[in-house]
Design a protein around this motif. Structure first.
Motif, PDB file in Angstrom:
ATOM      1  N   UNK A  76     -25.850 -20.692 -30.197  1.00  0.00           N
ATOM      2  CA  UNK A  76     -26.810 -19.618 -29.919  1.00  0.00           C
ATOM      3  C   UNK A  76     -26.272 -18.280 -30.403  1.00  0.00           C
ATOM      4  N   UNK A  77     -24.991 -18.007 -30.127  1.00  0.00           N
ATOM      5  CA  UNK A  77     -24.409 -16.741 -30.521  1.00  0.00           C
ATOM      6  C   UNK A  77     -24.215 -16.658 -32.030  1.00  0.00           C
ATOM      7  N   UNK A  78     -23.904 -17.806 -32.649  1.00  0.00           N
ATOM      8  CA  UNK A  78     -23.787 -17.812 -34.104  1.00  0.00           C
ATOM      9  C   UNK A  78     -25.115 -17.443 -34.736  1.00  0.00           C
ATOM     10  N   UNK A  79     -26.213 -18.025 -34.186  1.00  0.00           N
ATOM     11  CA  UNK A  79     -27.544 -17.708 -34.698  1.00  0.00           C
ATOM     12  C   UNK A  79     -27.861 -16.237 -34.505  1.00  0.00           C
ATOM     13  N   UNK A  80     -27.490 -15.719 -33.330  1.00  0.00           N
ATOM     14  CA  UNK A  80     -27.765 -14.300 -33.043  1.00  0.00           C
ATOM     15  C   UNK A  80     -26.939 -13.402 -33.955  1.00  0.00           C
ATOM     16  N   UNK A  81     -25.668 -13.774 -34.169  1.00  0.00           N
ATOM     17  CA  UNK A  81     -24.800 -12.981 -35.041  1.00  0.00           C
ATOM     18  C   UNK A  81     -25.355 -12.965 -36.464  1.00  0.00           C
ATOM     19  N   UNK A  82     -25.791 -14.160 -36.945  1.00  0.00           N
ATOM     20  CA  UNK A  82     -26.352 -14.236 -38.288  1.00  0.00           C
ATOM     21  C   UNK A  82     -27.607 -13.370 -38.398  1.00  0.00           C
ATOM     22  N   UNK A 110     -28.293 -10.731 -36.518  1.00  0.00           N
ATOM     23  CA  UNK A 110     -27.872  -9.331 -36.472  1.00  0.00           C
ATOM     24  C   UNK A 110     -27.331  -8.881 -37.828  1.00  0.00           C
ATOM     25  N   UNK A 111     -26.590  -9.786 -38.488  1.00  0.00           N
ATOM     26  CA  UNK A 111     -26.040  -9.441 -39.799  1.00  0.00           C
ATOM     27  C   UNK A 111     -27.153  -9.223 -40.817  1.00  0.00           C
ATOM     28  N   UNK A 112     -28.215 -10.057 -40.721  1.00  0.00           N
ATOM     29  CA  UNK A 112     -29.348  -9.888 -41.626  1.00  0.00           C
ATOM     30  C   UNK A 112     -30.017  -8.537 -41.391  1.00  0.00           C
ATOM     31  N   UNK A 113     -30.178  -8.178 -40.106  1.00  0.00           N
ATOM     32  CA  UNK A 113     -30.787  -6.885 -39.768  1.00  0.00           C
ATOM     33  C   UNK A 113     -29.951  -5.744 -40.324  1.00  0.00           C
ATOM     34  N   UNK A 114     -28.609  -5.850 -40.150  1.00  0.00           N
ATOM     35  CA  UNK A 114     -27.709  -4.816 -40.656  1.00  0.00           C
ATOM     36  C   UNK A 114     -27.815  -4.712 -42.176  1.00  0.00           C
TER      37      UNK A 114
END
Length: 262
Positions: A106-112, A114-118
Motif C-alpha cells: 500500500x505504501x509503495x503504491x502511495x509513494x509511487x 506521490x512521486x508521479x505527482x511531484x
C-alpha cells in the motif's frame, strides 16, 4: 492478580500481533507497566515473532479460527509448567508478516503515486518558468520596439457609442510592423473577434491587418502586427469570428489618424 494464568491465557500473543481492541491494548499496556513479569513475557514474544518472521512464508490466515484455538486453550488441562506458545506466536508472526507485506504494498503504491505527482508538478513548474522567461523576453522586445526613436505613435480614440474605448498604435516603418496596445478594449463576446484595419483617407480605403484571435487570453494586450501599407489611419472593429472583408462601421470602436510628418 494471577500473573501466571494471565500469561498463559494467550492475550499477550494477540497483543503482540496487534489483534486486540484499543481498550484491550490499553489494559495490557497498563499491566506491562505494573508487572515486570508481563513485560518480560511480551519482550520474549516479540523476540520470537521477529525470529519466526524471518523464516515464515505468507499464506492465507483465518483469524477467527486462530482466535478460537486460543480461546479453547483456556479450558484445556495444562501441565503445571508454562505451555509452549510457539504455534500461537507462529500464527502471530504470519499475521504480522502478511500485515507488513500489505502495508509495504500500500505504501509503495502511495509513494509511487506521490512521486508521479511531484514529477508532474516539477514539469508544470518548468513550463511556468519557461513561459515566464519567454514573456519577459517578449515584453523587453516590445518595450524596446515602442521606445525606438523612429517609432510613430498613433492614439486611437473611442467612436460613437464606444467613447470609453481606446487603443494606441506604435508604427515602425523601418520593419513594417505596428505594435497595438489594446488595453482600452473589452474582451470580445462569444462569436466575435477584434479586427484591425489600415486606412487611406482619400478615397477612404480600408485594408485588413487581420483579427486578434487570442485577445481574451492575452494578459498584456499588446500585439505585433505586420503592416506594409501606406497607412493614413488605423481603426478597430468588432467582427464575427473569422473576420470580415470590410469593416462593420456600426461596430467601429476606435479610430486614429496618423499625424503628418514635416
Amino acid at each position: 492478580m494471577d500473573i501466571k494464568a494471565y500469561i498463559e491465557s494467550g492475550v499477550l500473543e494477540l497483543y503482540v500481533a496487534g489483534q486486540l481492541s484499543e481498550a484491550e491494548n490499553l489494559e495490557v499496556y497498563k499491566l506491562i507497566q505494573q508487572y515486570p513479569e508481563i513485560l518480560q513475557e511480551v519482550l520474549q514474544i516479540e523476540a520470537a515473532v521477529i525470529k519466526l518472521t524471518a523464516s515464515a512464508s505468507p499464506h492465507t490466515i483465518n483469524f477467527e479460527s486462530f482466535k478460537a484455538n486460543l480461546n479453547n486453550s483456556k479450558v484445556v488441562n495444562l501441565k503445571p509448567d508454562k505451555p509452549k506458545w510457539t504455534s500461537y506466536s507462529g500464527w502471530a508472526a504470519s499475521i504480522l508478516l502478511v500485515g507488513g507485506l500489505l502495508w509495504t504494498l500500500n505504501n509503495k503504491s502511495k509513494i509511487e503515486e506521490d512521486l508521479k505527482v511531484v514529477e508532474i508538478e516539477k514539469h508544470f513548474l518548468e513550463i511556468q518558468i519557461e513561459n515566464t522567461r519567454h514573456n519577459l523576453v517578449q515584453t523587453k522586445n516590445l518595450l524596446d520596439a515602442i521606445r525606438d526613436k523612429n517609432i510613430i505613435s498613433v492614439p486611437l480614440g473611442g467612436q460613437g457609442d464606444y467613447v470609453n474605448a481606446y487603443a494606441k498604435v506604435y508604427w515602425n516603418k523601418e520593419d513594417n510592423t505596428i505594435y497595438l496596445d489594446a488595453e482600452g478594449l473589452p474582451n470580445a463576446p462569444k462569436g466575435k473577434v477584434w479586427q484591425v484595419w489600415s486606412l487611406t483617407l482619400n478615397p477612404l480605403t480600408p485594408t485588413s491587418l487581420g483579427t486578434i484571435d487570442d485577445f481574451n487570453t492575452d494578459d498584456n494586450k499588446i500585439f505585433a502586427i505586420a503592416n506594409t501599407n501606406k497607412s493614413q489611419a488605423f481603426g478597430i472593429t468588432l467582427e464575427p469570428t473569422g473576420g470580415s472583408d470590410s469593416p462593420t462601421m456600426e461596430q467601429l470602436y476606435t479610430l486614429g489618424i496618423v499625424a503628418s510628418t514635416p
